[in-house]
Scaffold this active site. Structure first.
Site, mmCIF file in Angstrom:
data_model
loop_
_atom_site.group_PDB
_atom_site.id
_atom_site.type_symbol
_atom_site.label_atom_id
_atom_site.label_comp_id
_atom_site.label_asym_id
_atom_site.label_seq_id
_atom_site.Cartn_x
_atom_site.Cartn_y
_atom_site.Cartn_z
ATOM 1 N N ASP A 105 83.850 9.892 -9.233
ATOM 2 C CA ASP A 105 84.499 9.981 -8.044
ATOM 3 C C ASP A 105 84.223 8.003 -7.738
ATOM 4 O O ASP A 105 83.259 7.346 -8.117
ATOM 5 C CB ASP A 105 83.850 10.598 -6.973
ATOM 6 C CG ASP A 105 82.402 10.450 -6.700
ATOM 7 O OD1 ASP A 105 81.758 10.140 -7.705
ATOM 8 O OD2 ASP A 105 82.100 10.101 -5.512
ATOM 9 N N GLU A 129 79.184 11.520 -6.291
ATOM 10 C CA GLU A 129 78.251 10.379 -5.790
ATOM 11 C C GLU A 129 78.439 9.576 -4.720
ATOM 12 O O GLU A 129 77.329 9.354 -3.958
ATOM 13 C CB GLU A 129 77.876 9.825 -7.280
ATOM 14 C CG GLU A 129 76.535 9.100 -7.371
ATOM 15 C CD GLU A 129 76.494 7.455 -6.444
ATOM 16 O OE1 GLU A 129 75.467 7.026 -6.269
ATOM 17 O OE2 GLU A 129 77.664 7.311 -6.543
#
Length: 380
Positions: free
Chosen positions: A71, A135
């Site tokens: 991500d 994250e």
């Protein structure tokens, strides 16, 4: 034939995986790793996409783990980019796009290194890739979900390397062997509204709040410890929502963030701040409410065989002896440290989260070589 980490990096950048969107990145990796003989499982939780991949037997005596995330943060103003942020363009030796440094390239590098290693020199043990899509977001259902899944399934990593960008300016100059903890206080001061000309009929919450913030910032929390720089405390916002200059507000709020070393714990800092607040509240009559949020405690992987192995591989491939550091913010290593010894090593991070994020492709090639050497030396 070797797995092309640069081409894989570009392919991953072309997946628009802004948190919490998966964007196709984990699908791409799952297919690639499955074809290479890894057992792959999606471990999605609460809408967060995660991928667990293992080559070798479950419960192997030696299991080397890699952790990373696919991500990315939002692009910001796309018109300000000189390239398509999800174009994965390579021009004059530079790869452009969101995630070029943080950290799709490191995921590509360790996936490519792992695939080549198990194909060419099948190890006596297991290799685990724990890759999250959360994250850059809240972090509640990303690596934490993967670790919960591993515990439930009897999976384990003996050691783990997180591929976050760790080098400030030069490839190979820094390994992270720990991180400071992070604690946020949201503070509410409740008083009584009134006319500014008649303060005896009101109770100003801002005075008590400013007193508390002043005492919290008056002295350094510490001067640092053997492996950590000094803890820091920053007031990040103060607000009372009052548009009038002649009204004492009834309520005021503030936010404080503390990055703390191993001289403290989240609990000790909460007690310290709470004691200050209780004293000021008692003296002022203002109600002070502190709501703490600990996103991670400080941790340290002491220098030893694992740290030495990673540092030697970095030095061998780059010619630079890396500094062992605990600087910077937090990472998912703060969760992994409860599972096994963990260190972080990745690219230079001078353009992460910026407009026109980019990386020289030579760094990606070097990073794959470093990860490949680490695997070779670990299973030797």
């Amino acid at each position: 034939m070797t797995t092309d980490a640069i081409a894989l990096s570009a392919d991953l950048i072309r997946c628009p995986s802004v948190t919490p969107e998966e964007g196709g990145a984990l699908v791409l990796l799952g297919e690639l790793l499955s074809e290479a003989g890894f057992d792959c499982t999606r471990v999605d939780r609460a809408g967060t996409p995660n991928l667990f991949a293992r080559w070798g037997e479950k419960g192997a005596a030696r299991s080397f783990g890699f952790n990373g995330h696919t991500d990315v943060v939002p692009t910001g103003d796309t018109a300000a980019w000189s390239r398509d942020p999800f174009g994965g363009e390579i021009e004059e030796g530079i790869l452009w796009g969101r995630g070029a440094q943080d950290m799709k390239t490191a995921v590509a590098a360790f996936a490519a290194a792992a695939i080549d290693h198990v194909r060419d020199t099948p190890p006596d043990g297991a290799i685990v890739l724990a890759i999250t899509g959360d994250e850059e977001g809240p972090g509640r259902d990303g690596t934490r979900a993967l670790l919960d899944y591993m515990a439930d399934q009897g999976e384990a990593m003996s050691v783990c390397l997180v591929g976050e960008p760790t080098c400030p300016e030069v490839m190979g100059e820094m390994i992270k062997i720990g991180r400071r903890g992070s604690l946020t206080f949201r503070i509410e001061a409740q008083g009584r509204q009134g006319h500014a000309a008649y303060p005896h009929r009101a109770l100003n919450p801002l005075h008590a709040l400013v007193d508390l913030l002043g005492q919290m910032t008056a002295e350094p929390l510490d001067t640092g410890t053997a492996h950590f720089q000094p803890s820091t405390l920053q007031v990040t916002t103060i607000d009372c929502g009052n548009p009038a200059n002649n009204v004492i507000p009834a309520r005021a709020t503030a936010t404080v963030n503390i990055r703390f070393n191993d001289a403290h714990s989240g609990a000790s800092l909460i007690k310290w701040a709470s004691d200050l607040a209780q004293t000021i509240a008692r003296e002022s009559g203002v109600t002070l409410t502190l709501t703490p949020d600990i996103s991670g405690e400080s941790f340290l992987t002491l220098p030893g065989p694992f740290v030495d192995l990673v540092a030697q591989a970095v030095a061998d491939e780059t010619g630079t002896v890396p500094e062992l550091s605990t600087s910077g913010g937090t990472s998912d290593a703060r969760f992994i440290k409860d599972h096994c010894p963990v260190v972080e090593f990745g690219l230079v991070g001078d353009r992460m989260h910026q407009i026109d994020e980019q990386v020289p492709i030579a760094q990606i090639a070097t990073l794959k070589q470093i990860y490949a050497r680490i695997l070779k030396d670990y299973f030797a």
